[in-house]
Design an enzyme around this catalytic site. Sequence first.
Site, PDB file in Angstrom:
ATOM      1  N   GLU A 359       7.824  -9.824   3.241  1.00 43.99           N
ATOM      2  CA  GLU A 359       8.478  -8.606   2.721  1.00 43.99           C
ATOM      3  C   GLU A 359       9.840  -8.406   3.358  1.00 43.99           C
ATOM      4  O   GLU A 359      10.813  -8.038   2.693  1.00 43.99           O
ATOM      5  CB  GLU A 359       7.605  -7.372   2.997  1.00 43.99           C
ATOM      6  CG  GLU A 359       6.252  -7.385   2.317  1.00 43.99           C
ATOM      7  CD  GLU A 359       6.331  -7.703   0.836  1.00 43.99           C
ATOM      8  OE1 GLU A 359       5.414  -8.361   0.339  1.00 43.99           O
ATOM      9  OE2 GLU A 359       7.338  -7.349   0.193  1.00 43.99           O
ATOM     10  N   HIS A 490      -0.552  -8.607 -10.435  1.00 46.93           N
ATOM     11  CA  HIS A 490       0.665  -8.940 -11.183  1.00 46.93           C
ATOM     12  C   HIS A 490       0.432  -8.898 -12.682  1.00 46.93           C
ATOM     13  O   HIS A 490       1.363  -8.642 -13.447  1.00 46.93           O
ATOM     14  CB  HIS A 490       1.160 -10.318 -10.742  1.00 46.93           C
ATOM     15  CG  HIS A 490       1.558 -10.352  -9.307  1.00 46.93           C
ATOM     16  ND1 HIS A 490       0.609 -10.249  -8.302  1.00 46.93           N
ATOM     17  CD2 HIS A 490       2.743 -10.444  -8.688  1.00 46.93           C
ATOM     18  CE1 HIS A 490       1.222 -10.273  -7.144  1.00 46.93           C
ATOM     19  NE2 HIS A 490       2.514 -10.392  -7.323  1.00 46.93           N
TER      20      HIS A 490
HETATM   21  C1  LIG Z   1       9.705  -3.290  -5.738  1.00 42.32           C
HETATM   22  C2  LIG Z   1       9.013  -4.604  -5.753  1.00 42.32           C
HETATM   23  O1  LIG Z   1       7.984  -4.787  -6.350  1.00 42.32           O
HETATM   24  N1  LIG Z   1       9.621  -5.602  -5.062  1.00 42.32           N
HETATM   25  C3  LIG Z   1       9.061  -6.955  -5.025  1.00 42.32           C
HETATM   26  C4  LIG Z   1      10.030  -7.871  -4.298  1.00 42.32           C
HETATM   27  C5  LIG Z   1      11.273  -8.049  -5.125  1.00 42.32           C
HETATM   28  O2  LIG Z   1      11.132  -8.557  -6.246  1.00 42.32           O
HETATM   29  O3  LIG Z   1      12.351  -7.665  -4.656  1.00 42.32           O
HETATM   30  C6  LIG Z   1       7.766  -6.929  -4.206  1.00 42.32           C
HETATM   31  O4  LIG Z   1       7.788  -6.452  -3.118  1.00 42.32           O
HETATM   32  N2  LIG Z   1       6.669  -7.500  -4.769  1.00 42.32           N
HETATM   33  C7  LIG Z   1       5.382  -7.441  -4.073  1.00 42.32           C
HETATM   34  C8  LIG Z   1       4.856  -8.832  -3.671  1.00 42.32           C
HETATM   35  C9  LIG Z   1       3.757  -8.660  -2.605  1.00 42.32           C
HETATM   36  C10 LIG Z   1       2.991  -9.950  -2.212  1.00 42.32           C
HETATM   37  C11 LIG Z   1       2.496 -10.699  -3.427  1.00 42.32           C
HETATM   38  O5  LIG Z   1       2.195 -10.105  -4.443  1.00 42.32           O
HETATM   39  N3  LIG Z   1       2.359 -12.028  -3.303  1.00 42.32           N
HETATM   40  C12 LIG Z   1       1.744 -12.755  -4.442  1.00 42.32           C
HETATM   41  C13 LIG Z   1       2.010 -14.255  -4.357  1.00 42.32           C
HETATM   42  C14 LIG Z   1       1.722 -14.842  -3.035  1.00 42.32           C
HETATM   43  C15 LIG Z   1       0.420 -15.177  -2.689  1.00 42.32           C
HETATM   44  C16 LIG Z   1       0.161 -15.798  -1.491  1.00 42.32           C
HETATM   45  C17 LIG Z   1       1.213 -16.071  -0.618  1.00 42.32           C
HETATM   46  O6  LIG Z   1       0.960 -16.702   0.551  1.00 42.32           O
HETATM   47  C18 LIG Z   1       2.519 -15.708  -0.957  1.00 42.32           C
HETATM   48  C19 LIG Z   1       2.764 -15.079  -2.164  1.00 42.32           C
HETATM   49  C20 LIG Z   1       0.246 -12.482  -4.476  1.00 42.32           C
HETATM   50  O7  LIG Z   1      -0.250 -11.869  -3.528  1.00 42.32           O
HETATM   51  O8  LIG Z   1      -0.376 -12.863  -5.477  1.00 42.32           O
HETATM   52  C21 LIG Z   1       1.773  -9.531  -1.375  1.00 42.32           C
HETATM   53  C22 LIG Z   1       1.570 -10.617  -0.349  1.00 42.32           C
HETATM   54  C23 LIG Z   1       2.866 -11.367  -0.226  1.00 42.32           C
HETATM   55  C24 LIG Z   1       3.798 -10.839  -1.294  1.00 42.32           C
HETATM   56  C25 LIG Z   1       5.993  -9.651  -3.110  1.00 42.32           C
HETATM   57  O9  LIG Z   1       6.532  -9.311  -2.060  1.00 42.32           O
HETATM   58  O10 LIG Z   1       6.330 -10.685  -3.745  1.00 42.32           O
HETATM   59 ZN   LIG Z   2       7.726 -11.425  -2.528  1.00 45.32          ZN
END
Ligand SMILES: CC(=O)N[C@@H](CC(=O)O)C(=O)NC[C@H](CC1(C(=O)N[C@@H](Cc2ccc(O)cc2)C(=O)O)CCCC1)C(=O)O
Ligand SMILES: [Zn+2]
Length: 634
Positions: A359, A490
Amino acid sequence: TPAPTPTPAPSAEEMAGKQFLEDFTRGMATLLNRYKLASWAYASNLTDHNMQLQLQAAVEMATYQKQQWQQLVQFPWRSFQNRDTRRQFEVIADLGMATLPPERFQQLGRLIGQMQGTYSTAKVCDYHNRTKCNLSLEPELVQLLAHSGDADELRHAWVEWRRASGEKVRGLFEQYVAISNEAAALNNYTDLSGLWLKAYETPNFREELQRLWEQMQPLYQQLHAYVRRHLRMRYGDAEVTQQGPIPAHLLGNMWSQTWEGIYQFSKPFPNAQATDATPKMQEQNYTPLRMFRLAEEFFTSLNLSAMPRVFWERSIIEKPADREIVCHASAWDFGDGQDFRIKQCTRVDMKDLYVVHHEMGHVQYFLQYKDQPLIFRRGANPGFHEAVGDVMALSVSTPKHLRKVGLLGAGDASQSSQTALNHLYHTALQKVAFLPFGYLMDLWRWDVFSGRIAPSEYNCRWWRLREEYQGLEPPVDRTEEDFDPGAKYHIISSVPYIRYFVSSVLQFQIHRALCLEAGEFDPNDANKPLHNCDIHGSVAAGEKLKAMLRLGNSRPWPEALEAVTGSRHMDASGLLDYFRPLKQWLEEENQRNGENVGWVPSTRVCVATREELAILRSRNSTDSAFTRTASTEP
Ligand SMILES: CC(=O)N[C@@H](CC(=O)O)C(=O)NC[C@H](CC1(C(=O)N[C@@H](Cc2ccc(O)cc2)C(=O)O)CCCC1)C(=O)O
Ligand SMILES: [Zn+2]
């Protein structure tokens, strides 16, 4: 040499176009900030009132965009001379959902808000105590999936979570698809997938992705074979067959998207040092705040930016006790060049230490491109935005770095190669296991948007992809009365996912380039393998990364990638170089154990209705395929 032909003075129209962009940006900045603040208010306090306010702010912004769009399309911007002016027009030419008539736009916003509300407040009953029905996804079910170890309890949590989330939103999702495709058509795309893929500006992008997947699939299959063996040893043949797909509830994660939850009992060298920082974090009474400060120090050690004061004042880094919030972690840019926040229900463990870095990688990108024109304040492509924090985490997760910050014991030097393989395996459970999931999420959605997957086959086509790419099967038979994709954040939040697959490839290319720059990796020096690289403190590496981050998406992404890696192409060589020692070891280990690499078709079924399933099962009750623990009740 002839004098370079002078760029002709910009035409009156181009001057007007430039003025339009300035006016549009000024108006947009105010409305975007208001919309972001309203979105934050809803995400951090899930009340209907706050959802209404968010919707209202979204409509105001969309109305403005749509009204501006009428003017925008009058400009011959494709023939403008100035590269930046032309590119800004290109980026905003597709206004996405804002082209919808207001009432349709509101309906879309309400559908997504309702799906998010259902997902974020869904509760499940405890397996052992059925009167206790207050288990949330975070932290209860996430922790249960990672630590339960009881196949029946895992199956219960897996099935019940899907009943409480996905199953409830199938109808809403179908409506969301229809309206979203209307918006895509208003932008002259055949369906939403076209609008989503525009951000990658890459001709035959989907072929590129398939090529990358095929390069990495052999490594995934070796990991899959090794993990299936260890799961069979732990849960027995009744749960895990020799050659079939792996049942999805046993992989330590609600969606089987990353498998670090099974590390403890499957690591290659049980007697060598484990590479999990969690015990030391808890021993030293780490707090979420200390985790955030540790991550910030990594960035400032590279001479990148510290988090601004407002970040520390307004972020939410622990789950509040007094209200319902969207616990799914997120990083926020409020569009005013000053207000940046993270919202995370942080737990004190290594998994969340990784998430903090992920993040904060988003926030670092926000900070580095905040002086770009508003329209260029995005990632070079969405995959870049997902890669920044992960590149930092690749250094942080090395045993060398964890020891440096006191989160791992000294370890026994004579076991260093075994510890290195344990670390490579730990990283593979997160990064390699993820690849097919990161790919298939939008393979399913692109086909849903295009109509190649009809609502009547949403769930069974999902499981076809899960078996084909991940080698998974559901722990119980499925029907079209279930809607398992809707159990994933998502999907119900309409957040594209291929960005994470792209990031999985890019982050190892970027990591390798920065490690070379930092002198931490040398392809010709066995003492400096890529998986041991820690760029902490390398200002040279930081400067290289900063040059890329500051571009935002002002230049096509191949240029941003070239600025760091010297290459203009995504390629899997970074990831394959990193995991080469592990792939070798897995091949030998699987050979030694006579493990079949790959999987035979699943004996689980997916049919239209539960009634059909019951008939099928009763008719075939003697058939072996159905005697395998088909029920979810003890
Ligand atoms: C305002 C807003 O929404 N902002 C966007 C950012 C932006 O676009 O500016 C944002 O914060 N998106 C949230 C999202 C959160 C997380 C995620 O959803 N990860 C995926 C994929 C994954 C899975 C395993 C892994 O090891 C790495 C990634 C999942 O968990 O399926 C949770 C855990 C980590 C990242 C993110 O940070 O990408
Ligand atoms: Zn991210």
